[in-house]
Design an enzyme around this catalytic site. Structure first.
Site, short mmCIF file in Angstrom:
data_model
loop_
_atom_site.label_atom_id
_atom_site.label_comp_id
_atom_site.label_asym_id
_atom_site.label_seq_id
_atom_site.Cartn_x
_atom_site.Cartn_y
_atom_site.Cartn_z
N CYS A 130 17.19 63.22 63.02
CA CYS A 130 18.12 62.61 62.07
C CYS A 130 19.33 62.05 62.80
O CYS A 130 20.23 62.80 63.20
CB CYS A 130 18.54 63.66 61.05
SG CYS A 130 19.78 63.04 59.91
N CYS A 133 22.68 62.71 61.08
CA CYS A 133 23.19 64.09 61.18
C CYS A 133 23.70 64.36 62.60
O CYS A 133 24.73 64.99 62.77
CB CYS A 133 22.11 65.11 60.86
SG CYS A 133 21.01 64.65 59.54
N ASP A 134 22.95 63.95 63.61
CA ASP A 134 23.22 64.40 64.97
C ASP A 134 23.70 63.33 65.94
O ASP A 134 24.06 63.64 67.08
CB ASP A 134 21.94 65.03 65.56
CG ASP A 134 21.46 66.21 64.73
OD1 ASP A 134 22.31 66.89 64.13
OD2 ASP A 134 20.25 66.43 64.66
#
Ligand code: NAP
Length: 302
Positions: A130, A133-134
């Site tokens: 992701c 997200c990261d």
């Protein structure tokens, strides 16, 4: 007994709930939390009507507010099992049992794993699925994105804005992704396409140091990188058994045009079902179809 229990509070589940409420049906949505919904992981959605550009998280929040405005009851609990009987369904959480006449599965689907050495060991230590997200953790670093579909291309484009360099690794030289995304990625200077290359191993003991790729022309090669983003597709989130439920080869539930499964009273909406197009707008449309189907079934049942 509730008329409809919906498992999953993403776009398809909430849309079904809103259509149910407007049709005068009682409804409960079981949803473990936003972290489970794929939409919340999308950096930018540019093709949902009425929103030229919006983050997935924001769009999901708007869907939740819309559902709340219709007094949709959302239960923040995981469903552990489902049982069909003569009058409908028993839906069990760890401690409670709920009953409904109809059951709608709207659990979506999750990323597939690459299935190569080092992936599990380095998950969370450089291996991610992701970018939204990261991606932040790889600011000014070098990353590899694996895959040739829309997910891989959108992740590569997103990461190119954060990272010094992005390798887009794809096992073929033609793409499943839309041409628009491929052309956009090609026009970005710090994205390098590595084609006809299949990942074989992620290198590193405690954190990612690189990735080994099998190529036809040069044999095995190693790309030095700090992160690997797997973006090779999705698998449906079906954590409990439903006896006799028809699914296709990839595990997606087979339905008719009103989202009916082969089991009487059981519906499947959104990404969990077999369909031609997996988009937020098509998932949302399923809410209208499923409720139309349920209303038709009800009049037949009367
Ligand atoms: P996808 O379209 O199924 O693409 C998966 C890609 O991963 C394919 O290119 C496939 O290669 C490759 N792949 C599969 N297994 C692999 C393996 N073991 N090793 C290396 N490569 C592997 O999946 P997706 O990109 O997640 O997209 C899924 C759906 O969501 C699509 O309908 C897409 O349009 C939609 N989506 C839309 C957006 C948007 O912004 N509109 C964003 C994300 C996703 P091959 O091509 O060789 O099979």
């Amino acid at each position: 007994m509730t008329d409809i229990i919906i498992i999953g509070g993403g776009p398809a589940g909430l849309s079904t709930a809103i259509y149910a409420k407007r049709a005068g049906l009682s409804v409960m949505v079981f949803d473990k939390g936003a972290a489970d919904c794929q939409l919340t992981k999308a950096t930018e959605v540019e093709n949902y009507l009425g929103f030229p550009s919006i983050s997935g998280l924001e769009l999901q929040e708007k869907f939740s507010q819309h559902a709340k405005a219709h007094n949709v009851q959302i239960v923040k609990k995981a469903v552990v099992s489902v049982e069909k009987n003569d009058w409908g369904f028993k839906v069990c959480t760890k401690k409670e049992v709920f009953e409904s006449k109809y059951l709608v599965l709207a659990m979506g689907r999750s990323h597939k794993h690459l299935g190569i050495e080092g992936e599990d060991r380095l998950s969370g230590a450089g291996v991610s699925y992701c970018a939204t997200c990261d991606g932040f953790f790889f600011k000014n670093k070098t990353v590899c994105v694996i895959g040739g579909g829309d997910s891989a291309l959108t992740q590569a484009i997103y990461l190119s804005g954060l990272c010094e360099k992005v390798f887009l690794v794809h096992r073929r030289d033609t793409f499943r992704a839309s041409n628009y995304l491929v052309e956009r990625a090609k026009s970005i200077n710090n994205i390098e396409f590595v084609l006809n290359a299949s990942p074989t191993k992620i290198i590193g003991d405690t954190h990612v140091l690189g990735i080994e790729l099998a190529t036809q022309r040069e044999g095995n090669i190693v790309l030095t990188c700090d992160g690997v983003f797997g973006a090779i597709g999705e698998t449906p989130n079906i954590k409990f058994e439903i006896d006799g439920l028809n699914k296709n080869e990839s595990g997606h539930i087979i339905t008719d045009k009103y989202c009916r499964t082969n089991i009487n009273g059981l519906y499947a909406v959104g990404d969990i079902r077999e369909r031609e197009v997996y988009q937020v707008i098509t998932a949302v449309a399923d809410g209208a179809l499923a409720i139309e189907g349920i209303l038709a079934d009800q009049s037949i049942n009367l």
